[in-house]
Each structure stands twice: as structure tokens, then as C-alpha cells.
Design a protein around this motif. Structure first.
Motif, PDB file in Angstrom:
ATOM      1  N   ILE A 104      -1.500 -10.596  -0.618  1.00 33.80           N
ATOM      2  CA  ILE A 104      -2.034 -10.301  -1.667  1.00 33.80           C
ATOM      3  C   ILE A 104      -2.896  -8.934  -1.627  1.00 33.80           C
ATOM      4  CG2 ILE A 104      -3.709 -10.674  -3.547  1.00 33.80           C
ATOM      5  CD1 ILE A 104      -3.977 -13.650  -2.112  1.00 33.80           C
ATOM      6  N   ILE A 105      -3.710  -8.673  -0.482  1.00 32.79           N
ATOM      7  CA  ILE A 105      -4.586  -7.163  -0.386  1.00 32.79           C
ATOM      8  C   ILE A 105      -3.270  -6.305  -0.211  1.00 32.79           C
ATOM      9  CG2 ILE A 105      -5.963  -6.142   0.965  1.00 32.79           C
ATOM     10  CD1 ILE A 105      -7.270  -8.123  -1.006  1.00 32.79           C
ATOM     11  N   GLU A 106      -2.251  -6.460   0.831  1.00 33.86           N
ATOM     12  CA  GLU A 106      -1.409  -5.507   1.019  1.00 33.86           C
ATOM     13  C   GLU A 106      -0.508  -4.982  -0.126  1.00 33.86           C
ATOM     14  OE1 GLU A 106      -1.512  -3.657   3.718  1.00 33.86           O
ATOM     15  OE2 GLU A 106      -3.424  -4.771   4.521  1.00 33.86           O
ATOM     16  N   ALA A 107      -0.285  -5.981  -0.863  1.00 31.95           N
ATOM     17  CA  ALA A 107       0.618  -5.631  -2.090  1.00 31.95           C
ATOM     18  C   ALA A 107      -0.167  -4.427  -3.191  1.00 31.95           C
ATOM     19  CB  ALA A 107       1.018  -7.017  -2.919  1.00 31.95           C
ATOM     20  N   ARG A 108      -1.600  -4.990  -3.219  1.00 33.17           N
ATOM     21  CA  ARG A 108      -2.427  -4.246  -4.038  1.00 33.17           C
ATOM     22  C   ARG A 108      -2.710  -3.011  -3.551  1.00 33.17           C
ATOM     23  NH1 ARG A 108      -3.421  -4.912  -9.651  1.00 33.17           N
ATOM     24  NH2 ARG A 108      -2.386  -6.699 -10.011  1.00 33.17           N
ATOM     25  N   LYS A 109      -2.874  -2.701  -2.400  1.00 32.23           N
ATOM     26  CA  LYS A 109      -3.094  -1.460  -1.560  1.00 32.23           C
ATOM     27  C   LYS A 109      -2.084  -0.643  -1.901  1.00 32.23           C
ATOM     28  CE  LYS A 109      -5.020  -1.055   2.470  1.00 32.23           C
ATOM     29  NZ  LYS A 109      -5.315  -1.162   3.862  1.00 32.23           N
ATOM     30  N   ALA A 110      -0.689  -1.311  -1.706  1.00 29.80           N
ATOM     31  CA  ALA A 110       0.547  -0.205  -1.851  1.00 29.80           C
ATOM     32  C   ALA A 110       0.446   0.305  -3.441  1.00 29.80           C
ATOM     33  CB  ALA A 110       1.733  -1.427  -1.515  1.00 29.80           C
ATOM     34  N   MET A 111      -0.008  -0.450  -4.280  1.00 27.80           N
ATOM     35  CA  MET A 111      -0.142   0.083  -5.680  1.00 27.80           C
ATOM     36  C   MET A 111      -1.244   1.038  -5.599  1.00 27.80           C
ATOM     37  SD  MET A 111       0.121  -3.619  -7.765  1.00 27.80           S
ATOM     38  CE  MET A 111      -0.128  -2.939  -9.292  1.00 27.80           C
ATOM     39  N   CYS A 112      -2.566   0.838  -5.102  1.00 24.07           N
ATOM     40  CA  CYS A 112      -3.581   1.675  -5.389  1.00 24.07           C
ATOM     41  C   CYS A 112      -3.421   2.982  -4.600  1.00 24.07           C
ATOM     42  CB  CYS A 112      -4.611   0.695  -4.820  1.00 24.07           C
ATOM     43  SG  CYS A 112      -6.287   1.199  -5.610  1.00 24.07           S
ATOM     44  N   ASP A 113      -3.027   2.849  -3.261  1.00 24.70           N
ATOM     45  CA  ASP A 113      -2.982   4.197  -2.339  1.00 24.70           C
ATOM     46  C   ASP A 113      -2.610   5.231  -3.197  1.00 24.70           C
ATOM     47  OD1 ASP A 113      -4.335   2.971  -0.405  1.00 24.70           O
ATOM     48  OD2 ASP A 113      -2.832   2.334   0.774  1.00 24.70           O
ATOM     49  N   PRO A 114      -1.569   5.265  -3.880  1.00 26.53           N
ATOM     50  CA  PRO A 114      -0.608   6.708  -4.264  1.00 26.53           C
ATOM     51  C   PRO A 114      -1.588   6.813  -5.716  1.00 26.53           C
ATOM     52  CG  PRO A 114       0.749   4.834  -4.663  1.00 26.53           C
ATOM     53  CD  PRO A 114      -0.501   4.327  -3.802  1.00 26.53           C
ATOM     54  N   GLU A 115      -2.355   6.113  -6.227  1.00 22.10           N
ATOM     55  CA  GLU A 115      -3.077   6.514  -7.591  1.00 22.10           C
ATOM     56  C   GLU A 115      -4.562   6.610  -7.404  1.00 22.10           C
ATOM     57  OE1 GLU A 115      -1.748   3.717 -10.410  1.00 22.10           O
ATOM     58  OE2 GLU A 115       0.538   4.274 -10.453  1.00 22.10           O
ATOM     59  N   ALA A 116      -5.133   5.935  -6.555  1.00 19.57           N
ATOM     60  CA  ALA A 116      -6.622   6.030  -6.673  1.00 19.57           C
ATOM     61  C   ALA A 116      -7.202   7.375  -6.589  1.00 19.57           C
ATOM     62  CB  ALA A 116      -7.173   5.132  -5.555  1.00 19.57           C
ATOM     63  N   CYS A 117      -8.085   7.810  -7.516  1.00 23.24           N
ATOM     64  CA  CYS A 117      -8.706   8.960  -7.430  1.00 23.24           C
ATOM     65  C   CYS A 117     -10.162   8.860  -6.886  1.00 23.24           C
ATOM     66  CB  CYS A 117      -8.815   9.352  -9.125  1.00 23.24           C
ATOM     67  SG  CYS A 117      -7.415   9.544 -10.008  1.00 23.24           S
ATOM     68  N   VAL A 118     -10.729   7.772  -6.774  1.00 24.14           N
ATOM     69  CA  VAL A 118     -12.077   7.406  -6.147  1.00 24.14           C
ATOM     70  C   VAL A 118     -11.792   6.307  -5.092  1.00 24.14           C
ATOM     71  CG1 VAL A 118     -13.348   8.065  -8.297  1.00 24.14           C
ATOM     72  CG2 VAL A 118     -12.714   5.762  -7.776  1.00 24.14           C
ATOM     73  N   ASP A 119     -12.666   6.122  -3.886  1.00 28.02           N
ATOM     74  CA  ASP A 119     -12.559   5.136  -3.195  1.00 28.02           C
ATOM     75  C   ASP A 119     -12.630   3.880  -3.737  1.00 28.02           C
ATOM     76  OD1 ASP A 119     -12.369   7.193  -1.250  1.00 28.02           O
ATOM     77  OD2 ASP A 119     -14.447   6.698  -0.282  1.00 28.02           O
ATOM     78  N   TYR A 120     -12.060   2.732  -3.160  1.00 26.10           N
ATOM     79  CA  TYR A 120     -11.754   1.343  -3.779  1.00 26.10           C
ATOM     80  C   TYR A 120     -11.913   0.177  -2.670  1.00 26.10           C
ATOM     81  CZ  TYR A 120      -6.977   1.407  -1.712  1.00 26.10           C
ATOM     82  OH  TYR A 120      -6.018   1.537  -0.843  1.00 26.10           O
ATOM     83  N   ALA A 121     -12.094  -1.024  -3.206  1.00 27.10           N
ATOM     84  CA  ALA A 121     -12.232  -2.070  -2.314  1.00 27.10           C
ATOM     85  C   ALA A 121     -11.942  -3.255  -3.066  1.00 27.10           C
ATOM     86  CB  ALA A 121     -13.830  -2.246  -1.747  1.00 27.10           C
ATOM     87  N   PHE A 122     -11.671  -4.582  -2.453  1.00 31.47           N
ATOM     88  CA  PHE A 122     -11.186  -5.599  -2.921  1.00 31.47           C
ATOM     89  C   PHE A 122     -11.990  -6.767  -2.808  1.00 31.47           C
ATOM     90  CE2 PHE A 122      -6.920  -3.307  -2.080  1.00 31.47           C
ATOM     91  CZ  PHE A 122      -6.601  -2.964  -3.361  1.00 31.47           C
ATOM     92  N   HIS A 123     -12.203  -7.784  -3.996  1.00 30.83           N
ATOM     93  CA  HIS A 123     -12.643  -8.871  -3.769  1.00 30.83           C
ATOM     94  C   HIS A 123     -11.149  -9.698  -3.991  1.00 30.83           C
ATOM     95  CE1 HIS A 123     -16.900  -7.883  -4.733  1.00 30.83           C
ATOM     96  NE2 HIS A 123     -16.178  -7.276  -5.898  1.00 30.83           N
TER      97      HIS A 123
END
Length: 455
Positions: A104-123
């Protein structure tokens, strides 16, 4: 040095003082008065506050819900965050039955990495233990910086709810590996019973969204979650607390020495259930709903006394035409409201008005979430920490409108709200990402925050 912010009033969770902050390689290098250093860029913050970047520990970006997807994806949501002084967002990836945590996490990181403008974490939201096998993944998740898991005590028909036995298993395993369990607490059976009754009676306006899940419906589940956490000695973080009775139960457990944390949201501090009587009441539909004035006042009292630990947003906006799906049937309204760009400005405006101290606002929005969730490089201004910095003008008036926000939604529940004081610059790891009303950051600059386990 790369950056020198001079002459500002530095605000921490404990104190305020006039000082300069020097930044090098994305970190705070030193803090002191009249620093004599050469810097590539110097910012004069005289007359302004210099704050740690906020951490919004509760967002739902690109979240499928109610037959659609939340209006802000990772680019829009983190862009808006930057423009409101939020330098780290926590998102809630949802486990589909049969999926593993890191999958789940890796799938979301793949979505987030190219778009995130600030740092991010996951629950990570847990919906299915996969016959118990998922519990064996908790340690690997913690080793990879995922140190919090969420369970729903509601949304039974949607397949998101966990039963009490599953909750206890999650609480125990999370405790064992140094993680914390987050809880959305409402009673699903009572909600479903109320909904069935109201629909049969033709009571379908947004007001009945509130009446289907009033104070005691949330309070029962709050008390149950607190009971189980106390019984097994596990840490518990209650998200978006909205009701007085449940709040009192959590506070009592906290004062008894149990590891209980409470989060609330600006919408519960600002609005009451009366918004659901408005013609546009469907735009305010979220779960749990805003409650009565007695609950709103209780939340503020706990904010002032430090018995609420964090303020986050539950940012999950939908377009107005999607909200209109429920114009004649409240059960069809996608649940969620905007907030990530409004979090820090709202709480800081409250501080400017004397409702809380500047330091309390910093603690609620930055320092406390960093401590609770193991963001060791975030949440405070100190040498060696990430240079996540907000320059705030306490004299700048700002009226919120959908036209001056930086999200992708087409309306906001905060329309017309005037704040006294507003952020004028936001830095993420020393890089300017917001400057006087304009986003100046870069999608993809945001980094995944690997968090430390609870000891």
C-alpha cells in the motif's frame, strides 16, 4: 550560509525571543542574536514571527470516497499546504482487503514522489488482517518509517470498519513494535439505524446527517476506544475529536497517566451543527459532523489547557457538484471539507486575538505532532533540525476565499472568514516554496519522512 533570516521573533512551543536563524544545506545551522555570517540570501523579518513549519497530521489526498475521489491530489494538496505554512503532511493510504502494508505504502509513494511540494508521511489504514498475516508486517513497516496505523470504528457497510477484536490485535501489535494506533470513533450500528429511520420518514436534508450521528454516537465509540487502549496498555491517538463527552473520557484517561492523545480540527472549533440547517449545509458534511455549542466550547477549553494535543484538518474536499449529489438525500453527500491551507493561519489568528498563546499554536500544529509521530527532524526551530520555517506577519489581514486558495476545489467552508495575521513566506528544508500569496515551489521537491518508533 545559504539563508539568513534576521531580526524576527522566533516562536517555539515554550518561548519567544528575537533572533536570527542561519540555514545551510537544508538544516538550521545556528540561532542567535545579531549573527555575523555571510549568506547567499538574507531575509529581514523585523516585526514578524518566525515559526516552525506546521505538520498537518491528517489529510486524505486523492482519496476514493462516496463514488468519487477527493478534489486535491498530491500536487494540489501539498501546494495548498505550502501556501498555508504547512511543511509536512500526513496522508492516509487505505488498505484494500488482501493487500500488504508496504504494498500500500509503496503504491502511494509512487503517486506522491513526483507531485509533493512539501514533505510527507503516511499513516496506514488497516481494514483487514489477512487472516492475521498482516500483523507480521507491522515490524517491517516500522523499520521503514511507518510508525502509525489507523482503524475505523465506523463505515461498516463500506467495508472499512474493524471489529473490537481486530482493534485490540492492532493495538497490541502496534505497542509491541513501537507504533501508535489512530482511531476514527463513531458507532456504525446506531448511525445506520438513524439513517434508515430518517430516510423512511423523508427527512433527507443535510441537517439529518448531523442528527444521524449526534454527540452520543461519537462519544460511545470514543469511550470504547479509550477503554480498550487502557485495558491493554497501548498508545492511542483519537483523530478529529468533536464531542464533549468523548473528549472528557479521553482527558480522564490522559490524566490517569495513559498514553492517550487527542486531535481536533479547525472546523469543530469554528462551526456548530447549525451549519447543516443552511441552504448550503451539504458543503459542511463531514464525519464526524460539527456538534453543538457545548462541544465547541469544550474543545476550546481543552485547547487552552493543553489537554488537546494536536490540531489537524482531515482535509478531504470535494467539488460542489459532487456535494450536490446529496441535495435531496444526505447519504449521497461525499463526506469531507477543505482545510490544509487554513490550519496554521486559523490557529495563529486565534493566538493573535489572545485566545491562546503563540507558543500553544506552535505546539498544537508543529511540535506536538512531530513528537507524537516520531518526526525527529521536524516541528521545532533548533540547530540540526530541518529548516522548515514560516515567516508570519501578525498585522496582515486576510480574507479566505476560494479565489485566493491554492487547491483544486471550487468552494470552501471558510469562504469570507477574515484572519488577522497571515504567513508571508514558507521554507521547506531551506527552500522558499511560498512567497507573499504565490506558490514558488516545485512539484517533486517534497520528500518522504521516515519516522522513528515510539520508545
Amino acid at each position: 550560509m545559504d539563508l539568513l533570516i534576521k531580526n524576527g521573533t522566533v516562536v517555539t512551543a515554550d518561548e519567544s525571543f528575537i533572533a536570527d536563524i542561519a540555514v545551510e544545506n537544508g538544516k538550521i545551522a545556528c540561532i542567535g542574536q545579531n549573527l555575523s555570517v555571510d549568506a547567499k540570501q538574507t531575509v529581514d523579518a523585523a516585526g514578524k514571527l518566525v515559526l516552525p513549519g506546521a505538520i498537518d497530521a491528517h489529510t486524505h489526498l486523492a482519496m476514493p470516497f462516496g463514488g468519487t475521489v477527493s478534489a486535491d491530489g498530491y500536487l494540489a494538496g501539498t501546494r495548498a499546504a505550502a501556501c498555508g505554512g504547512v511543511t509536512t503532511v500526513f496522508d492516509y493510504p487505505m488498505q484494500k482487503k488482501g493487500m500488504g502494508i508496504m504494498e500500500i505504502i509503496e503504491a502511494r509513494k509512487a503517486m506522491c514522489d513526483p507531485e509533493a511540494c512539501v514533505d510527507y508521511a503516511f499513516h496506514c489504514i488497516i481494514t483487514d488482517l489477512n487472516g492475521g498475516a498482516l500483523l507480521d508486517e507491522f515490524q517491517a513497516a516500522v523499520d521503514n518509517g511507518i510508525t502509525s496505523f489507523k482503524c475505523f470504528l465506523v463505515y461498516k457497510k463500506e467495508g472499512m470498519m474493524v471489529d473490537d477484536a481486530t482493534l485490540i490485535k492492532v493495538l497490541l501489535k502496534a505497542k509491541e513494535v513501537g507504533a501508535i494506533t489512530n482511531i476514527h470513533a463513531e458507532n456504525p450500528d446506531v448511525i445506520d439505524m438513524n439513517i434508515e429511520k430518517f430516510l423512511k420518514e423523508g427527512k433527507t436534508s443535510a441537517w439529518y446527517h448531523y442528527l444521524s450521528r449526534p454527540e452520543f454516537v461519537e462519544a460511545e465509540a470514543d469511550k470504547r476506544a479509550v477503554h480498550w487502549a487502557k485495558s491493554v496498555g497501548a498508545p492511542l491517538y483519537i483523530v478529529h475529536m468533536a464531542d464533549k463527552e468523548g473528549l472528557e473520557a479521553a482527558i480522564a484517561a490522559k490524566l490517569e497517566g495513559h498514553d492517550i492523545y487527542v486531535e481536533t480540527c479547525p472546523q469543530y472549533l469554528e462551526f456548530t451543527c447549525d451549519v447543516y440547517k443552511r441552504e448550503d449545509g451539504r458543503n459542511f458534511v463531514c464525519s464526524p459532523p460539527m456538534k453543538g455549542e457545548e462541544s465547541r466550547e469544550a474543545l476550546w477549553d481543552a485547547i487552552k489547557t493543553g489537554l488537546i494535543d494536536t490540531v489537524a484538518t482531515d482535509h478531504c474536499p470535494f467539488q460542489s457538484y459532487e456535494k450536490d449529489w446529496g441535495k435531496d438525500d444526505f447519504t449521497k453527500i461525499p463526506n469531507g471539507c477543505a482545510g490544509v491551507e487554513n490550519l496554521y493561519p486559523y490557529m495563529l489568528s486565534a493566538a493573535g486575538a489572545g485566545k491562546i498563546t503563540w507558543s500553544r499554536a506552535v505546539a498544537l500544529c508543529a511540535t506536538n505532532p512531530a513528537k507524537i509521530f516520531g518526526c525527529t527532524q521536524k516541528g521545532s526551530l533548533a540547530p540540526g533540525k530541518d529548516a522548515d520555517i514560516v515567516v508570519y506577519d501578525p498585522k496582515k489581514d486576510f480574507t479566505i476565499s476560494v479565489s485566493n486558495m491554492h487547491s483544486d476545489y471550487d468552494h470552501t467552508i471558510w469562504e469570507g472568514k477574515t484572519l488577522h495575521g497571515y504567513p508571508v513566506q514558507t521554507y521547506v528544508r531551506g527552500r522558499l516554496v511560498y512567497d507573499n500569496g504565490a506558490f514558488v515551489g516545485q512539484p517533486g521537491y517534497g520528500e518522504f519522512v521516515k519516522r522513528a518508533p515510539k520508545i
